[in-house]
Design a protein around this motif. Structure first.
Motif, PDB file in Angstrom:
ATOM      1  N   PHE A  12      24.486 -88.239  34.290  1.00 18.32           N
ATOM      2  CA  PHE A  12      24.610 -87.430  33.072  1.00 18.32           C
ATOM      3  C   PHE A  12      24.452 -87.849  31.925  1.00 18.32           C
ATOM      4  CE2 PHE A  12      27.046 -85.519  35.822  1.00 18.32           C
ATOM      5  CZ  PHE A  12      27.450 -84.807  36.601  1.00 18.32           C
ATOM      6  N   PRO A  13      23.461 -87.750  30.760  1.00 17.98           N
ATOM      7  CA  PRO A  13      23.140 -88.189  29.719  1.00 17.98           C
ATOM      8  C   PRO A  13      23.878 -88.745  29.071  1.00 17.98           C
ATOM      9  CG  PRO A  13      21.284 -86.373  30.453  1.00 17.98           C
ATOM     10  CD  PRO A  13      22.940 -86.647  31.005  1.00 17.98           C
ATOM     11  N   GLY A  14      24.138 -89.777  28.473  1.00 12.58           N
ATOM     12  CA  GLY A  14      24.765 -89.993  27.734  1.00 12.58           C
ATOM     13  C   GLY A  14      26.452 -91.281  28.521  1.00 12.58           C
ATOM     14  N   THR A  15      26.348 -90.858  30.101  1.00  4.62           N
ATOM     15  CA  THR A  15      26.916 -91.336  31.306  1.00  4.62           C
ATOM     16  C   THR A  15      26.971 -93.069  30.915  1.00  4.62           C
ATOM     17  OG1 THR A  15      27.052 -89.999  32.462  1.00  4.62           O
ATOM     18  CG2 THR A  15      28.086 -91.656  32.826  1.00  4.62           C
ATOM     19  N   ARG A  16      25.873 -94.009  30.861  1.00  2.00           N
ATOM     20  CA  ARG A  16      25.552 -95.468  30.720  1.00  2.00           C
ATOM     21  C   ARG A  16      26.183 -96.032  29.501  1.00  2.00           C
ATOM     22  NH1 ARG A  16      20.857 -93.187  34.603  1.00  2.00           N
ATOM     23  NH2 ARG A  16      21.576 -94.150  36.169  1.00  2.00           N
ATOM     24  N   ALA A  17      25.280 -94.799  28.597  1.00  3.22           N
ATOM     25  CA  ALA A  17      25.691 -95.620  27.105  1.00  3.22           C
ATOM     26  C   ALA A  17      27.007 -95.238  27.372  1.00  3.22           C
ATOM     27  CB  ALA A  17      24.999 -94.563  25.876  1.00  3.22           C
ATOM     28  N   ALA A  18      27.702 -94.510  27.014  1.00  3.73           N
ATOM     29  CA  ALA A  18      29.337 -95.053  27.612  1.00  3.73           C
ATOM     30  C   ALA A  18      29.927 -96.571  27.909  1.00  3.73           C
ATOM     31  CB  ALA A  18      30.077 -93.716  27.709  1.00  3.73           C
ATOM     32  N   ILE A  19      29.363 -96.192  29.179  1.00  2.63           N
ATOM     33  CA  ILE A  19      29.685 -97.771  29.881  1.00  2.63           C
ATOM     34  C   ILE A  19      29.062 -98.559  29.068  1.00  2.63           C
ATOM     35  CG2 ILE A  19      29.032 -98.985  32.426  1.00  2.63           C
ATOM     36  CD1 ILE A  19      28.560 -96.576  33.771  1.00  2.63           C
ATOM     37  N   VAL A  20      27.832 -98.817  28.279  1.00  4.75           N
ATOM     38  CA  VAL A  20      27.343-100.020  27.640  1.00  4.75           C
ATOM     39  C   VAL A  20      28.940-100.527  26.799  1.00  4.75           C
ATOM     40  CG1 VAL A  20      26.156-100.695  25.733  1.00  4.75           C
ATOM     41  CG2 VAL A  20      25.343 -99.200  28.264  1.00  4.75           C
ATOM     42  N   LYS A  21      29.128 -99.112  25.770  1.00  7.10           N
ATOM     43  CA  LYS A  21      30.093 -99.546  24.627  1.00  7.10           C
ATOM     44  C   LYS A  21      31.796-100.013  25.160  1.00  7.10           C
ATOM     45  CE  LYS A  21      28.808 -95.482  21.823  1.00  7.10           C
ATOM     46  NZ  LYS A  21      29.338 -94.302  21.101  1.00  7.10           N
ATOM     47  N   ASN A  22      31.760 -99.566  26.560  1.00 11.66           N
ATOM     48  CA  ASN A  22      33.132-100.107  27.140  1.00 11.66           C
ATOM     49  C   ASN A  22      33.244-101.476  27.394  1.00 11.66           C
ATOM     50  OD1 ASN A  22      35.736 -99.906  28.344  1.00 11.66           O
ATOM     51  ND2 ASN A  22      34.538-100.242  29.985  1.00 11.66           N
ATOM     52  N   LEU A  23      31.834-101.820  28.052  1.00 12.73           N
ATOM     53  CA  LEU A  23      31.445-103.434  28.075  1.00 12.73           C
ATOM     54  C   LEU A  23      31.422-104.098  26.166  1.00 12.73           C
ATOM     55  CD1 LEU A  23      30.387-105.257  30.317  1.00 12.73           C
ATOM     56  CD2 LEU A  23      28.355-104.309  30.149  1.00 12.73           C
ATOM     57  N   ILE A  24      30.894-103.715  26.225  1.00  8.23           N
ATOM     58  CA  ILE A  24      30.613-104.403  24.473  1.00  8.23           C
ATOM     59  C   ILE A  24      32.181-104.341  23.877  1.00  8.23           C
ATOM     60  CG2 ILE A  24      30.142-104.397  22.297  1.00  8.23           C
ATOM     61  CD1 ILE A  24      27.487-102.558  22.794  1.00  8.23           C
ATOM     62  N   GLY A  25      32.890-103.323  24.300  1.00  6.99           N
ATOM     63  CA  GLY A  25      34.534-103.795  23.965  1.00  6.99           C
ATOM     64  C   GLY A  25      35.419-104.573  24.487  1.00  6.99           C
ATOM     65  N   LEU A  26      34.624-104.903  25.755  1.00  9.50           N
ATOM     66  CA  LEU A  26      35.055-105.811  26.938  1.00  9.50           C
ATOM     67  C   LEU A  26      35.299-107.027  26.072  1.00  9.50           C
ATOM     68  CD1 LEU A  26      34.695-104.273  30.404  1.00  9.50           C
ATOM     69  CD2 LEU A  26      37.274-104.845  28.863  1.00  9.50           C
TER      70      LEU A  26
END
Length: 253
Positions: A6-20
């Motif tokens: 869904f729109p925004g889902t991949r952005a959320a994955i990227v934010k989590n990745l940046i946190g890692l």
């Protein structure tokens, strides 16, 4: 099995990745990449595959730093791509802070990163810093980075012996040991606390003001994001008073 995004889902994955990456947890970060993923950092040759990306990441910059934080300025999701404009705060091994602009492009395959392109000039990171007096803005950045890394031991070293920490309407906590005793159980409630800094100003010779959003990632999976304004008053290069103006009550309920 087909994954519906869904729109925004991949952005959320990227934010989590940046946190890692912010926690310098390269192995967990790489679990978000496809096996044949492409990674390119600046002008370095592309690395293909998880092992090559791990080696390229360490060789390109992680050996030069002891900490890192990311200030995301903008993020756009378009079809299978996410574009992220940010500033990277590198804490060098000598303790100095270097802030560099960067824009990343992430191309996704389902919920995994197929390609990560890092557009920046990292040259200053590999250049010996100029000999100059550290500013209180630099120290404030390191202070926030210590919280991002959940490093309470380092965090309290920034305070004077009678330094005060005050959050919202609570009474001030005085001295590094008392601040540490307060912070450790609080931080233990959360898997991560992140800071999205919007503005940071040195308003006079001894005071820094920080406008930001604070996000608490609770261990039960709930996430809480609050607007916050911090006023940090210094005595020399140590924090004499740290005031955080926010209402984080819902995160503790």
């Amino acid at each position: 099995m087909t994954t519906t995004m869904f729109p925004g889902t991949r952005a959320a994955i990227v934010k989590n990745l940046i946190g890692l990456f912010e926690r310098m947890d390269v192995d967990t970060a790489l679990s978000n990449f496809t096996e044949d993923a492409h990674y390119r950092f600046g002008n370095y040759p592309p690395a293909i595959g998880k092992q090559a990306i791990r080696e390229a990441t360490m060789a390109s910059h992680l050996d030069y730093i002891k900490g890192i934080s990311f200030d995301i300025k903008s993020m756009w999701e378009n079809a299978d791509s996410v574009i992220c404009e940010l500033e990277i705060n590198y804490i060098r091994n000598d303790g100095s802070v270097l802030t560099l602009p960067c824009t990343d492009i992430f191309r996704m395959e389902g919920d995994k990163v197929k390609e990560m392109l890092v557009y920046m000039d990292p040259t200053p990171l590999f250049t010996a810093p100029e000999t100059q007096q550290e500013t209180i803005l630099d120290i404030a950045k390191r202070l926030i980075a210590a919280v991002e890394a959940n490093n309470v031991e380092e965090y309290v070293t920034y305070f004077t012996p009678d330094g005060a920490y005050k959050i919202a309407n609570n009474p001030p906590i005085i001295g590094p040991q008392a601040i540490k005793d307060f912070a450790i159980p609080i931080m233990g409630m959360f898997s991560k606390v992140s800071h999205d800094v919007h503005n940071m100003w040195q308003v006079d010779a001894n005071t820094v003001t920080v406008e930001l959003d604070v996000t608490y990632f609770r261990k039960d999976g709930k996430v809480f994001k609050f607007p916050c304004l911090n006023i940090i008053r210094f005595q020399g290069n140590k924090v004499q008073e740290y005031q955080a103006f926010l209402d984080a009550t819902p995160a503790f309920s």
